[in-house]
Design a protein around this motif. Structure first.
Motif, PDB file in Angstrom:
ATOM      1  N   ARG A   1      34.820  37.466  24.946  1.00 12.90           N
ATOM      2  CA  ARG A   1      35.579  38.710  24.769  1.00 12.90           C
ATOM      3  C   ARG A   1      34.638  39.896  24.594  1.00 12.90           C
ATOM      4  NH1 ARG A   1      40.390  39.601  20.268  1.00 12.90           N
ATOM      5  NH2 ARG A   1      41.042  41.677  21.002  1.00 12.90           N
ATOM      6  N   ASN A   2      33.580  39.718  23.805  1.00  7.51           N
ATOM      7  CA  ASN A   2      32.601  40.782  23.609  1.00  7.51           C
ATOM      8  C   ASN A   2      31.855  41.098  24.902  1.00  7.51           C
ATOM      9  OD1 ASN A   2      33.234  41.086  20.912  1.00  7.51           O
ATOM     10  ND2 ASN A   2      31.687  39.620  20.217  1.00  7.51           N
ATOM     11  N   GLU A   3      31.527  40.056  25.671  1.00  3.59           N
ATOM     12  CA  GLU A   3      30.837  40.259  26.950  1.00  3.59           C
ATOM     13  C   GLU A   3      31.720  41.027  27.920  1.00  3.59           C
ATOM     14  OE1 GLU A   3      28.794  37.648  30.584  1.00  3.59           O
ATOM     15  OE2 GLU A   3      29.634  36.651  28.828  1.00  3.59           O
ATOM     16  N   PHE A   4      33.009  40.700  27.932  1.00  3.60           N
ATOM     17  CA  PHE A   4      33.956  41.414  28.800  1.00  3.60           C
ATOM     18  C   PHE A   4      34.028  42.887  28.421  1.00  3.60           C
ATOM     19  CE2 PHE A   4      38.242  43.007  29.694  1.00  3.60           C
ATOM     20  CZ  PHE A   4      38.351  42.730  31.050  1.00  3.60           C
ATOM     21  N   LYS A   5      34.087  43.170  27.129  1.00  7.38           N
ATOM     22  CA  LYS A   5      34.198  44.550  26.656  1.00  7.38           C
ATOM     23  C   LYS A   5      32.911  45.327  26.847  1.00  7.38           C
ATOM     24  CE  LYS A   5      35.329  47.265  22.527  1.00  7.38           C
ATOM     25  NZ  LYS A   5      35.683  47.224  21.085  1.00  7.38           N
ATOM     26  N   GLU A   6      31.779  44.666  26.658  1.00  6.35           N
ATOM     27  CA  GLU A   6      30.498  45.356  26.683  1.00  6.35           C
ATOM     28  C   GLU A   6      29.889  45.486  28.079  1.00  6.35           C
ATOM     29  OE1 GLU A   6      28.864  46.803  24.149  1.00  6.35           O
ATOM     30  OE2 GLU A   6      30.523  46.344  22.794  1.00  6.35           O
ATOM     31  N   LEU A   7      30.249  44.585  29.006  1.00  2.00           N
ATOM     32  CA  LEU A   7      29.612  44.615  30.322  1.00  2.00           C
ATOM     33  C   LEU A   7      30.605  44.642  31.474  1.00  2.00           C
ATOM     34  CD1 LEU A   7      26.979  44.549  31.892  1.00  2.00           C
ATOM     35  CD2 LEU A   7      27.058  42.051  31.822  1.00  2.00           C
ATOM     36  N   VAL A   8      31.540  43.696  31.507  1.00  2.00           N
ATOM     37  CA  VAL A   8      32.446  43.586  32.650  1.00  2.00           C
ATOM     38  C   VAL A   8      33.348  44.804  32.763  1.00  2.00           C
ATOM     39  CG1 VAL A   8      34.293  42.229  33.711  1.00  2.00           C
ATOM     40  CG2 VAL A   8      32.403  41.066  32.549  1.00  2.00           C
ATOM     41  N   LEU A   9      33.968  45.215  31.680  1.00  2.00           N
ATOM     42  CA  LEU A   9      34.893  46.349  31.702  1.00  2.00           C
ATOM     43  C   LEU A   9      34.206  47.657  32.081  1.00  2.00           C
ATOM     44  CD1 LEU A   9      37.890  46.900  31.256  1.00  2.00           C
ATOM     45  CD2 LEU A   9      37.403  47.388  28.859  1.00  2.00           C
ATOM     46  N   PRO A  10      33.055  48.005  31.454  1.00  2.71           N
ATOM     47  CA  PRO A  10      32.369  49.233  31.885  1.00  2.71           C
ATOM     48  C   PRO A  10      31.910  49.180  33.337  1.00  2.71           C
ATOM     49  CG  PRO A  10      31.546  48.506  29.751  1.00  2.71           C
ATOM     50  CD  PRO A  10      32.409  47.407  30.280  1.00  2.71           C
ATOM     51  N   SER A  11      31.433  48.023  33.791  1.00  5.17           N
ATOM     52  CA  SER A  11      30.966  47.897  35.174  1.00  5.17           C
ATOM     53  C   SER A  11      32.119  48.094  36.159  1.00  5.17           C
ATOM     54  CB  SER A  11      30.324  46.520  35.394  1.00  5.17           C
ATOM     55  OG  SER A  11      29.206  46.346  34.542  1.00  5.17           O
ATOM     56  N   THR A  12      33.255  47.473  35.857  1.00  2.00           N
ATOM     57  CA  THR A  12      34.438  47.628  36.710  1.00  2.00           C
ATOM     58  C   THR A  12      34.898  49.080  36.744  1.00  2.00           C
ATOM     59  OG1 THR A  12      35.131  45.371  36.150  1.00  2.00           O
ATOM     60  CG2 THR A  12      36.787  46.814  37.124  1.00  2.00           C
ATOM     61  N   ALA A  13      34.882  49.727  35.594  1.00  2.00           N
ATOM     62  CA  ALA A  13      35.292  51.131  35.516  1.00  2.00           C
ATOM     63  C   ALA A  13      34.378  52.025  36.343  1.00  2.00           C
ATOM     64  CB  ALA A  13      35.296  51.592  34.058  1.00  2.00           C
ATOM     65  N   MET A  14      33.061  51.755  36.319  1.00  2.00           N
ATOM     66  CA  MET A  14      32.121  52.577  37.075  1.00  2.00           C
ATOM     67  C   MET A  14      32.284  52.396  38.581  1.00  2.00           C
ATOM     68  SD  MET A  14      30.474  54.524  35.028  1.00  2.00           S
ATOM     69  CE  MET A  14      32.100  54.623  34.260  1.00  2.00           C
ATOM     70  N   VAL A  15      32.573  51.175  39.019  1.00  2.00           N
ATOM     71  CA  VAL A  15      32.831  50.946  40.448  1.00  2.00           C
ATOM     72  C   VAL A  15      34.115  51.668  40.866  1.00  2.00           C
ATOM     73  CG1 VAL A  15      33.364  49.209  42.202  1.00  2.00           C
ATOM     74  CG2 VAL A  15      31.582  48.763  40.516  1.00  2.00           C
ATOM     75  N   ALA A  16      35.137  51.617  40.016  1.00  2.00           N
ATOM     76  CA  ALA A  16      36.386  52.318  40.302  1.00  2.00           C
ATOM     77  C   ALA A  16      36.162  53.825  40.398  1.00  2.00           C
ATOM     78  CB  ALA A  16      37.424  52.005  39.218  1.00  2.00           C
ATOM     79  N   VAL A  17      35.301  54.363  39.522  1.00  2.00           N
ATOM     80  CA  VAL A  17      34.971  55.792  39.568  1.00  2.00           C
ATOM     81  C   VAL A  17      34.316  56.149  40.898  1.00  2.00           C
ATOM     82  CG1 VAL A  17      33.432  57.551  38.621  1.00  2.00           C
ATOM     83  CG2 VAL A  17      34.822  56.178  37.085  1.00  2.00           C
ATOM     84  N   GLN A  18      33.389  55.293  41.363  1.00  2.00           N
ATOM     85  CA  GLN A  18      32.724  55.562  42.635  1.00  2.00           C
ATOM     86  C   GLN A  18      33.721  55.560  43.787  1.00  2.00           C
ATOM     87  OE1 GLN A  18      29.660  56.676  42.556  1.00  2.00           O
ATOM     88  NE2 GLN A  18      29.725  56.270  40.368  1.00  2.00           N
ATOM     89  N   CYS A  19      34.664  54.630  43.757  1.00  2.81           N
ATOM     90  CA  CYS A  19      35.692  54.583  44.806  1.00  2.81           C
ATOM     91  C   CYS A  19      36.532  55.864  44.802  1.00  2.81           C
ATOM     92  CB  CYS A  19      36.592  53.370  44.617  1.00  2.81           C
ATOM     93  SG  CYS A  19      35.798  51.786  44.945  1.00  2.81           S
ATOM     94  N   SER A  20      36.980  56.277  43.625  1.00  3.56           N
ATOM     95  CA  SER A  20      37.815  57.475  43.534  1.00  3.56           C
ATOM     96  C   SER A  20      37.041  58.723  43.938  1.00  3.56           C
ATOM     97  CB  SER A  20      38.365  57.632  42.114  1.00  3.56           C
ATOM     98  OG  SER A  20      37.340  57.970  41.194  1.00  3.56           O
TER      99      SER A  20
END
Length: 313
Positions: free
Chosen positions: A4-23
């Protein structure tokens, strides 16, 4: 718990940054297409700031965030003002560079952001440099490669890699894809304006990191940032473009571009950048910029009929 901590600290921010690049790439394509139809980028910038302010006012009300800054945090106000001044200047340079160049050029030169951010983070002692560390060596090599690659795509005239897509050419006149292409001199000027833009963005990441240390309230800080940006942009844009008829959005494409960037593109990316910088720091956020080049190449070829060259065309 560890997952859960790994998801919050790495996976979620990484996914958000890729989504930002797409938008961001989608927004760049819309702006490029709308500017080719005569949309004034000063008018566009002012409208985006106004809409962004309204979006974050609604978000602050919905999430019951304070819409006042702490009275004892005067350095916070100064930093937000400087950040928005850099952001406004960067947007003007970016949209003019995009008008003279292309979305692919903009995304390719965005690779400069990790390089500039790393250099500035070292300068402001936000990033430690240990020359014997493989991590530091990789960052230095990446910085040199990013700067070299950006100037290659601006100055080097290379062969065509991907031709204009057949369906794009056949669905319109044979010369229609070329409305999105620029002359060689405009391409170079546009590229240099984009370099200035990404240097200002990198400075902005550093300032955002300082802001989050002083007052870690992403929605409130972004609301005041957009409000200050509106107060800066409206007088300047009205002074540069006093003809009120130019402020009418005469094409549906211009309306879509303004609504997308004002209500979603700029607002979404601003909030995600602020949140990710608070969580992971400016160098982490900047490291995702290179993903935009792949997205931009594919989307520009499909939607703008843009041929892909090694370097400039």
């Amino acid at each position: 718990m560890a997952r859960r901590n790994e998801f919050k600290e790495l996976v979620l921010p990484s996914t958000a940054m890729v989504a930002v690049q797409c938008s961001t790439v989608v927004g760049n394509i819309l702006v490029k297409a709308a500017s080719s139809k005569g949309m004034n980028y000063f008018v566009f910038t002012a409208y985006c700031y106004v809409l962004g302010s309204l979006v974050f006012l609604l978000l602050a009300s919905f999430f019951k965030r304070k819409t006042t800054l702490p009275p004892s945090k005067f350095p916070l106000f100064i930093r937000i003002f400087i950040f928005e001044l850099l952001g406004f200047s960067g947007q003007l340079c970016f949209y003019k560079g995009l008008q003279l160049g292309s979305p692919t050029l903009a995304s390719a030169n965005a690779n400069l952001i990790p390089a500039f951010t790393f250099i500035l983070a070292v300068f402001f002692r936000m990033e430690k440099v240990a020359f014997r560390s493989s991590s530091t060596q990789a960052k230095i090599i990446g910085t040199i490669a990013s700067i070299f690659g950006a100037f290659v795509i601006i100055l080097y005239k290379g062969p065509k890699v991907i031709s204009t897509l057949t369906w794009t050419s056949s669905s319109s006149s044979s010369s229609s894809p070329l409305v999105f292409m620029s002359s060689e001199s405009n391409w170079i000027i546009g590229g240099l304006l984009l370099v200035v833009t990404f240097l200002l963005i990198s400075f902005g990441f550093i300032i955002q990191s300082q802001i989050m240390k002083i007052y870690p309230e992403e929605i409130t800080v972004t609301f005041f940032g957009k409000l200050l940006g509106t107060m800066i942009s409206l007088p300047v844009c009205l002074l540069v473009e006093p003809n009120l008829s130019s402020w009418r959005l005469t094409s549906s494409l211009a309306v879509v571009a303004v609504l997308y960037m004002g209500l979603f593109g700029i607002s979404f990316s601003s909030l995600m950048y602020m949140w990710a910088i608070h969580l992971k720091g400016p160098v982490f956020v900047a490291s995702f910029q290179p993903t935009s080049i792949v997205i931009a190449v594919v989307m520009s070829a499909i939607f703008l009929g843009e041929a892909i060259f090694l370097g400039r065309y």
